[in-house]
Design a protein around this motif. Sequence first.
Motif, mmCIF file in Angstrom:
data_model
loop_
_atom_site.group_PDB
_atom_site.id
_atom_site.type_symbol
_atom_site.label_atom_id
_atom_site.label_comp_id
_atom_site.label_asym_id
_atom_site.label_seq_id
_atom_site.Cartn_x
_atom_site.Cartn_y
_atom_site.Cartn_z
ATOM 1 N N GLY A 11 0.903 -1.063 -0.239
ATOM 2 C CA GLY A 11 0.050 0.146 0.192
ATOM 3 C C GLY A 11 0.912 1.162 -0.087
ATOM 4 N N ALA A 12 1.975 1.333 0.846
ATOM 5 C CA ALA A 12 2.736 2.522 0.973
ATOM 6 C C ALA A 12 3.410 2.696 -0.388
ATOM 7 C CB ALA A 12 3.850 2.333 2.176
ATOM 8 N N ARG A 15 1.172 4.278 -3.100
ATOM 9 C CA ARG A 15 1.105 5.728 -2.618
ATOM 10 C C ARG A 15 2.159 6.600 -2.914
ATOM 11 N NH1 ARG A 15 -1.012 3.449 2.176
ATOM 12 N NH2 ARG A 15 0.984 4.112 3.309
ATOM 13 N N TYR A 16 3.408 6.002 -2.605
ATOM 14 C CA TYR A 16 4.521 6.802 -2.786
ATOM 15 C C TYR A 16 4.777 6.893 -4.224
ATOM 16 C CZ TYR A 16 6.540 7.221 1.795
ATOM 17 O OH TYR A 16 6.329 7.561 3.183
ATOM 18 N N GLY A 19 2.280 9.380 -5.859
ATOM 19 C CA GLY A 19 2.781 10.960 -5.550
ATOM 20 C C GLY A 19 4.019 11.190 -6.335
ATOM 21 N N ASN A 160 9.756 9.657 0.546
ATOM 22 C CA ASN A 160 9.365 9.007 -0.691
ATOM 23 C C ASN A 160 10.545 8.700 -1.536
ATOM 24 O OD1 ASN A 160 8.423 8.344 -3.408
ATOM 25 N ND2 ASN A 160 6.862 9.598 -3.468
#
Length: 306
Positions: A11-12, A15-16, A19, A160
């Motif tokens: 999930g991370a 997202r990163y 982004g 990130n």
Amino acid sequence: MPEHPDSLSQGARVRYYAGNLVLRGLIGATLAVPYRWRVPAMGWLVSRVVAPLAGLRRRVRDNLALVCPEMPVAEVNRLCRAVPDNAGRTLIELYSGAEFLRRAHAAPITGPGLAALEAARAEGRPVILMTGHFGNYDVARAGLIHRGHAMGALYRRMANPFFNEHYVRTISGIGTPMFEQGRRGMIEMVRHLKGGGIIAIVGDLHAHGGRALDFFGKPAVTSVVPAELALKHGAEMIPVYAVRKPDGLNFEIEMHAPIVHSDAETMTQAINDGLEELVRRHMDQWFWIHRRWKPWFDVGLQPGQD
């Protein structure tokens, strides 16, 4: 900070990655615009679009409520727009390559710190240049390197990892070596300093393991390691900042008087005091979007903002 995407949860990682794509797309699109309009355009986008979505305006408002509770509402509202605008300008300037460097190289240098730097270099003594997230903090580094003062710089890895990769590549274009904050980077930086070199350090972030020193009348956890290094290796410690001019595109580099050697806490407090005085003159140029007064043990003043 995650060093590689593989260390993240799925999930991370998504997202990163998303982004990073958004930021890269924004940067790429803005780079197609001529420099004169590109910089204010990115400032506007970050201030009016990114800041509200990312909660940056709230961060600015919370920080100001903590340390400047008497500030008029109209001024708070102005800074909630102006601070992200400066951050956006800084970001696109760093990605603008030669066009940005021409402006940085042309920036005049004022203050007694330049003579102190030149004297230290003539004597073969190491120098620690202390700066902060103010104006565009890479202007001073670029301007001094252009004038023959080669230096290394300590940087903090971005959260990130996708963005960090090209960001470090970008800031390395201004000058090398670059030392990543951490054990290995510290060893390399100390070796550079012991060899009589110059290092540049951004010292106004919350630092785990630091000391609770005063900044805007409140305790802010601050690293005293730069001062300890200056004392241990006999290095001149000089504050330097790049002030954005009213046109929003050009700069003046201020080099303050060297910090008198005493003890690490006193010297670091002097750095904080000098930066605070500068910020009070240019409130919209400091990065109020940072969590400068985060809690640490029983010192912090902003619980729930880790």
